[in-house]
Design a protein around this motif. Structure first.
Motif, PDB file in Angstrom:
ATOM      1  N   HIS A  60       0.831  -1.217   0.000  1.00 42.92           N
ATOM      2  CA  HIS A  60       0.000   0.000   0.000  1.00 42.92           C
ATOM      3  C   HIS A  60       0.860   1.259   0.000  1.00 42.92           C
ATOM      4  CE1 HIS A  60      -3.175  -2.734   0.531  1.00 42.92           C
ATOM      5  NE2 HIS A  60      -3.314  -2.697   1.837  1.00 42.92           N
ATOM      6  N   ASN A  61       1.888   1.290   0.853  1.00 42.60           N
ATOM      7  CA  ASN A  61       2.738   2.484   0.953  1.00 42.60           C
ATOM      8  C   ASN A  61       3.588   2.694  -0.300  1.00 42.60           C
ATOM      9  OD1 ASN A  61       1.665   2.853   3.455  1.00 42.60           O
ATOM     10  ND2 ASN A  61       3.566   2.715   4.586  1.00 42.60           N
ATOM     11  N   PHE A  62       3.998   1.588  -0.928  1.00 41.16           N
ATOM     12  CA  PHE A  62       4.768   1.700  -2.173  1.00 41.16           C
ATOM     13  C   PHE A  62       3.930   2.402  -3.245  1.00 41.16           C
ATOM     14  CE2 PHE A  62       5.522   0.021  -6.455  1.00 41.16           C
ATOM     15  CZ  PHE A  62       6.840   0.441  -6.656  1.00 41.16           C
ATOM     16  N   PHE A  63       2.696   1.942  -3.438  1.00 38.00           N
ATOM     17  CA  PHE A  63       1.829   2.547  -4.449  1.00 38.00           C
ATOM     18  C   PHE A  63       1.445   3.981  -4.073  1.00 38.00           C
ATOM     19  CE2 PHE A  63       0.774  -1.932  -5.772  1.00 38.00           C
ATOM     20  CZ  PHE A  63       1.300  -1.806  -7.056  1.00 38.00           C
ATOM     21  N   ALA A  64       1.231   4.217  -2.774  1.00 42.66           N
ATOM     22  CA  ALA A  64       0.875   5.562  -2.314  1.00 42.66           C
ATOM     23  C   ALA A  64       2.029   6.542  -2.593  1.00 42.66           C
ATOM     24  CB  ALA A  64       0.544   5.547  -0.826  1.00 42.66           C
ATOM     25  N   LEU A  65       3.260   6.137  -2.272  1.00 48.55           N
ATOM     26  CA  LEU A  65       4.433   6.991  -2.508  1.00 48.55           C
ATOM     27  C   LEU A  65       4.698   7.172  -4.002  1.00 48.55           C
ATOM     28  CD1 LEU A  65       6.752   5.621   0.316  1.00 48.55           C
ATOM     29  CD2 LEU A  65       5.838   7.948   0.180  1.00 48.55           C
ATOM     30  N   PHE A  66       4.457   6.122  -4.776  1.00 44.97           N
ATOM     31  CA  PHE A  66       4.626   6.193  -6.231  1.00 44.97           C
ATOM     32  C   PHE A  66       3.661   7.219  -6.829  1.00 44.97           C
ATOM     33  CE2 PHE A  66       3.347   4.417 -10.465  1.00 44.97           C
ATOM     34  CZ  PHE A  66       4.527   4.729 -11.139  1.00 44.97           C
ATOM     35  N   ILE A  67       2.403   7.160  -6.394  1.00 47.87           N
ATOM     36  CA  ILE A  67       1.402   8.124  -6.874  1.00 47.87           C
ATOM     37  C   ILE A  67       1.755   9.538  -6.413  1.00 47.87           C
ATOM     38  CG2 ILE A  67      -1.007   8.877  -6.556  1.00 47.87           C
ATOM     39  CD1 ILE A  67      -1.830   5.947  -6.681  1.00 47.87           C
ATOM     40  N   LEU A  68       2.201   9.667  -5.163  1.00 46.04           N
ATOM     41  CA  LEU A  68       2.585  10.988  -4.636  1.00 46.04           C
ATOM     42  C   LEU A  68       3.693  11.601  -5.484  1.00 46.04           C
ATOM     43  CD1 LEU A  68       2.223  13.110  -2.405  1.00 46.04           C
ATOM     44  CD2 LEU A  68       3.922  11.868  -1.063  1.00 46.04           C
ATOM     45  N   LEU A  69       4.651  10.780  -5.909  1.00 45.79           N
ATOM     46  CA  LEU A  69       5.720  11.252  -6.778  1.00 45.79           C
ATOM     47  C   LEU A  69       5.161  11.753  -8.108  1.00 45.79           C
ATOM     48  CD1 LEU A  69       8.875  11.420  -7.153  1.00 45.79           C
ATOM     49  CD2 LEU A  69       8.696   9.192  -8.275  1.00 45.79           C
ATOM     50  N   LEU A  70       4.207  11.011  -8.667  1.00 50.22           N
ATOM     51  CA  LEU A  70       3.613  11.361  -9.963  1.00 50.22           C
ATOM     52  C   LEU A  70       2.738  12.615  -9.909  1.00 50.22           C
ATOM     53  CD1 LEU A  70       2.530   7.858 -11.358  1.00 50.22           C
ATOM     54  CD2 LEU A  70       4.567   9.160 -11.940  1.00 50.22           C
ATOM     55  N   THR A  71       2.228  12.949  -8.732  1.00 49.69           N
ATOM     56  CA  THR A  71       1.379  14.140  -8.624  1.00 49.69           C
ATOM     57  C   THR A  71       2.175  15.426  -8.842  1.00 49.69           C
ATOM     58  OG1 THR A  71       1.693  14.390  -6.228  1.00 49.69           O
ATOM     59  CG2 THR A  71      -0.176  13.020  -6.958  1.00 49.69           C
ATOM     60  N   GLN A  72       3.486  15.353  -8.661  1.00 52.65           N
ATOM     61  CA  GLN A  72       4.369  16.519  -8.780  1.00 52.65           C
ATOM     62  C   GLN A  72       3.949  17.626  -7.806  1.00 52.65           C
ATOM     63  OE1 GLN A  72       7.045  16.734 -10.923  1.00 52.65           O
ATOM     64  NE2 GLN A  72       6.573  15.720 -12.839  1.00 52.65           N
ATOM     65  N   SER A  73       3.368  17.233  -6.684  1.00 49.60           N
ATOM     66  CA  SER A  73       2.919  18.186  -5.667  1.00 49.60           C
ATOM     67  C   SER A  73       4.065  18.433  -4.696  1.00 49.60           C
ATOM     68  CB  SER A  73       1.686  17.644  -4.934  1.00 49.60           C
ATOM     69  OG  SER A  73       1.190  18.572  -4.019  1.00 49.60           O
ATOM     70  N   LYS A  74       4.870  19.456  -5.001  1.00 51.83           N
ATOM     71  CA  LYS A  74       6.115  19.685  -4.251  1.00 51.83           C
ATOM     72  C   LYS A  74       5.879  19.988  -2.776  1.00 51.83           C
ATOM     73  CE  LYS A  74       6.620  21.818  -7.892  1.00 51.83           C
ATOM     74  NZ  LYS A  74       5.893  21.777  -9.197  1.00 51.83           N
ATOM     75  N   THR A  75       4.849  20.776  -2.487  1.00 55.77           N
ATOM     76  CA  THR A  75       4.553  21.122  -1.094  1.00 55.77           C
ATOM     77  C   THR A  75       4.258  19.871  -0.280  1.00 55.77           C
ATOM     78  OG1 THR A  75       3.627  23.235  -1.813  1.00 55.77           O
ATOM     79  CG2 THR A  75       3.106  22.533   0.417  1.00 55.77           C
ATOM     80  N   VAL A  76       3.485  18.954  -0.861  1.00 50.09           N
ATOM     81  CA  VAL A  76       3.128  17.724  -0.140  1.00 50.09           C
ATOM     82  C   VAL A  76       4.337  16.814   0.007  1.00 50.09           C
ATOM     83  CG1 VAL A  76       1.597  15.714  -0.090  1.00 50.09           C
ATOM     84  CG2 VAL A  76       0.736  17.908  -0.907  1.00 50.09           C
ATOM     85  N   TRP A  77       5.221  16.791  -0.977  1.00 52.94           N
ATOM     86  CA  TRP A  77       6.466  16.019  -0.829  1.00 52.94           C
ATOM     87  C   TRP A  77       7.192  16.455   0.437  1.00 52.94           C
ATOM     88  CZ3 TRP A  77       9.015  16.481  -6.389  1.00 52.94           C
ATOM     89  CH2 TRP A  77       8.247  15.736  -7.305  1.00 52.94           C
ATOM     90  N   VAL A  78       7.362  17.758   0.564  1.00 55.80           N
ATOM     91  CA  VAL A  78       8.070  18.316   1.726  1.00 55.80           C
ATOM     92  C   VAL A  78       7.315  17.986   3.012  1.00 55.80           C
ATOM     93  CG1 VAL A  78       8.809  20.454   2.860  1.00 55.80           C
ATOM     94  CG2 VAL A  78       9.133  20.180   0.393  1.00 55.80           C
ATOM     95  N   LEU A  79       5.986  18.114   2.968  1.00 57.75           N
ATOM     96  CA  LEU A  79       5.171  17.873   4.165  1.00 57.75           C
ATOM     97  C   LEU A  79       5.221  16.414   4.610  1.00 57.75           C
ATOM     98  CD1 LEU A  79       2.042  20.084   3.426  1.00 57.75           C
ATOM     99  CD2 LEU A  79       3.665  20.369   5.290  1.00 57.75           C
ATOM    100  N   VAL A  80       5.285  15.495   3.667  1.00 54.79           N
ATOM    101  CA  VAL A  80       5.370  14.068   4.023  1.00 54.79           C
ATOM    102  C   VAL A  80       6.715  13.777   4.691  1.00 54.79           C
ATOM    103  CG1 VAL A  80       5.549  11.729   3.063  1.00 54.79           C
ATOM    104  CG2 VAL A  80       3.700  13.228   2.332  1.00 54.79           C
ATOM    105  N   VAL A  81       7.788  14.362   4.160  1.00 52.83           N
ATOM    106  CA  VAL A  81       9.112  14.193   4.788  1.00 52.83           C
ATOM    107  C   VAL A  81       9.097  14.769   6.198  1.00 52.83           C
ATOM    108  CG1 VAL A  81      11.542  14.867   4.675  1.00 52.83           C
ATOM    109  CG2 VAL A  81      10.355  14.173   2.594  1.00 52.83           C
ATOM    110  N   ILE A  82       8.542  15.981   6.350  1.00 54.02           N
ATOM    111  CA  ILE A  82       8.439  16.615   7.670  1.00 54.02           C
ATOM    112  C   ILE A  82       7.606  15.747   8.614  1.00 54.02           C
ATOM    113  CG2 ILE A  82       7.442  18.570   8.940  1.00 54.02           C
ATOM    114  CD1 ILE A  82       8.198  20.341   6.530  1.00 54.02           C
ATOM    115  N   SER A  83       6.515  15.183   8.104  1.00 49.20           N
ATOM    116  CA  SER A  83       5.626  14.345   8.922  1.00 49.20           C
ATOM    117  C   SER A  83       6.356  13.125   9.466  1.00 49.20           C
ATOM    118  CB  SER A  83       4.418  13.888   8.090  1.00 49.20           C
ATOM    119  OG  SER A  83       3.645  14.996   7.670  1.00 49.20           O
ATOM    120  N   TYR A  84       7.136  12.451   8.605  1.00 44.21           N
ATOM    121  CA  TYR A  84       7.898  11.283   9.061  1.00 44.21           C
ATOM    122  C   TYR A  84       8.965  11.682  10.079  1.00 44.21           C
ATOM    123  CZ  TYR A  84       5.872   7.857   5.847  1.00 44.21           C
ATOM    124  OH  TYR A  84       5.020   6.994   5.209  1.00 44.21           O
ATOM    125  N   LEU A  85       9.619  12.822   9.848  1.00 46.24           N
ATOM    126  CA  LEU A  85      10.646  13.292  10.782  1.00 46.24           C
ATOM    127  C   LEU A  85      10.037  13.620  12.143  1.00 46.24           C
ATOM    128  CD1 LEU A  85      12.860  15.625   8.551  1.00 46.24           C
ATOM    129  CD2 LEU A  85      13.569  13.491   9.649  1.00 46.24           C
TER     130      LEU A  85
END
Length: 419
Positions: free
Chosen positions: A195-220
């Motif tokens: 599930h997480n592999f496909f979710a992260l793959f889709i997130l990459l394809l969205t090209q949503s830069k703000t959310v990329w940063v927010l997901v990294v911040i969330s994990y940290l």
């Protein structure tokens, strides 16, 4: 048992209605006839749910907990309500009432266990926006892909995946919230990896830069909160050492591949510091606010007429001010801004209160909503805006935690008295 089943059924309907809103918007935009019928069905179901809730209230007591959160939300909505009458462009919008009612329902209906709520919300996001989007990529690629995107960070990667939403920036936050909820209530192994592999793959394809940063911040934040703050002695020292090594290794990789310089060139080349045209939008929004400083421009801020007026300047048609502070001020004036500040204080207070109980998830959701609010709108008045899905999940979680906490304390009091 029957009562529990009825409560869960009502919650299922409400979460489903909120979850499918971004999908309904995509249907409305691509096929207005079908979309309009779907919207009517949604409103009808919503009315039925409301009726069920009021029947419940007549039978049982009025909710005792969560009132401060509701009061804060009411204060947030005072600006948009008043601007319909007193704004520079007076206009009424039924969607504001529908949206408002969904959040009030969460307070009125009997509570669901927080784990159940997170599980249901997670499953809807996973089924509809992860696997549903992938399914439609296979059967109808043109419906879910933008192959003319040219502002991505990945060189030579000129596609943007919107999935079962109207835009990549709409799909990104939904995937981000799914990943956050999965931190608290992970799926079973090995399904979680899939599930997480496909979710992260889709997130990459969205090209949503703000959310990329927010997901990294969330994990940290999740790692720091759970692995550092509550550890003691050697465990804490080990956790700090591992975290430091990971951060040091990341910086080393960035320097070896000359990433900072490449990023600087990309920023200059693509005018990133202009926030993809957002600065001009903010300037126009402030000019619109000054037309009526107290009550703002009105709900028609960046509506069709305003979009058309500035189309030649912007070269595109923004639907919002692309910043929550600007949106509140421009749309509802000083009244709206005061409502935003007050609600932020209430929201933060309860997010901190239940942070330890939820492994930091309430704080992470707060950070996600408010940092995203720098470039997008966090609390829109449009029921189809994806930001309402994120807000609804965070708001509902806090309400349920409040009620759950109250029931625990009252049951302990009753037990003590019986002794």
């Amino acid at each position: 048992m029957k009562s529990l089943f009825r409560i869960k059924s009502i919650w299922l309907m409400i979460i489903l209605m909120v979850s499918i809103s971004p999908l309904l918007l995509k249907i409305i935009l691509t096929n207005p006839t079908i979309g309009s019928k779907a919207a009517v069905i949604k409103i009808t179901v919503f009315i039925l749910i409301t009726a069920l809730c009021f029947l419940y209230l007549f039978k049982f007591n009025f909710p005792k907990k969560g009132s401060w959160l509701v009061f804060g939300f009411l204060f947030l909505e005072i600006g948009p309500i008043l601007t319909q009458k007193f704004g520079y462009v007076a206009d009424y919008d039924y969607e504001l009432f529908t949206l408002f009612s969904f959040f009030i329902l969460v307070y009125l209906i009997p509570p669901l266990r927080t784990e159940e709520f997170i599980k249901i919300s997670k499953n809807f996001l996973l089924i509809i926006y992860v696997y549903g989007s992938l399914f439609f990529w296979i059967i109808s690629p043109a419906w879910v892909l933008d192959i003319t995107y040219s502002q991505g960070l990945i060189a030579g990667f000129d596609i943007r995946f919107s999935g079962l939403t109207s835009h990549g920036n709409s799909l990104g936050p939904l995937i981000g919230v799914y990943l956050i909820l999965d931190m608290y209530l992970p799926s079973k192994f090995p399904w979680r990896i899939l599930h997480n592999f496909f979710a992260l793959f889709i997130l990459l394809l969205t090209q949503s830069k703000t959310v990329w940063v927010l997901v990294v911040i969330s994990y940290l934040v999740y790692v720091i909160y759970n692995k550092l703050l509550w550890k003691k002695g050697r465990e804490k020292l080990l956790a700090i050492s591992i975290t430091s090594l990971i951060i040091a290794f990341t910086f080393l990789v960035l320097l070896l591949f000359n990433i900072p310089h490449q990023l600087e060139l990309f920023i200059v080349k693509n005018n990133i510091m202009e926030f993809t045209g957002r600065r001009i939008i903010w300037e126009i929004t402030m000019q619109s606010w000054m037309l009526n400083p107290l009550f703002g421009y009105g709900l028609e801020l960046w509506g069709p007429e305003m979009q058309q007026r500035y189309l030649d300047i912007l070269k595109f048609a923004p639907g919002t001010a692309h910043n929550q502070l600007m949106q509140s001020l421009g749309e509802s004036g000083i009244i709206g801004l005061l409502g935003l500040v007050f609600y932020t204080f209430i929201f933060l207070r309860y997010s901190i209160k239940y942070a330890k109980q939820t492994k930091g998830i309430t704080i992470i959701l707060f950070i996600f909503i408010y940092i995203r609010g720098v470039t997008e709108v966090s609390f829109p008045n449009n029921i189809y805006n994806v930001a309402n899905n994120v807000h609804f999940i965070a708001f509902s979680l806090l309400i349920l935690l409040e009620k759950q906490d109250y029931f625990k304390r009252t049951s302990k009091t009753v037990s003590a008295k019986s002794l």
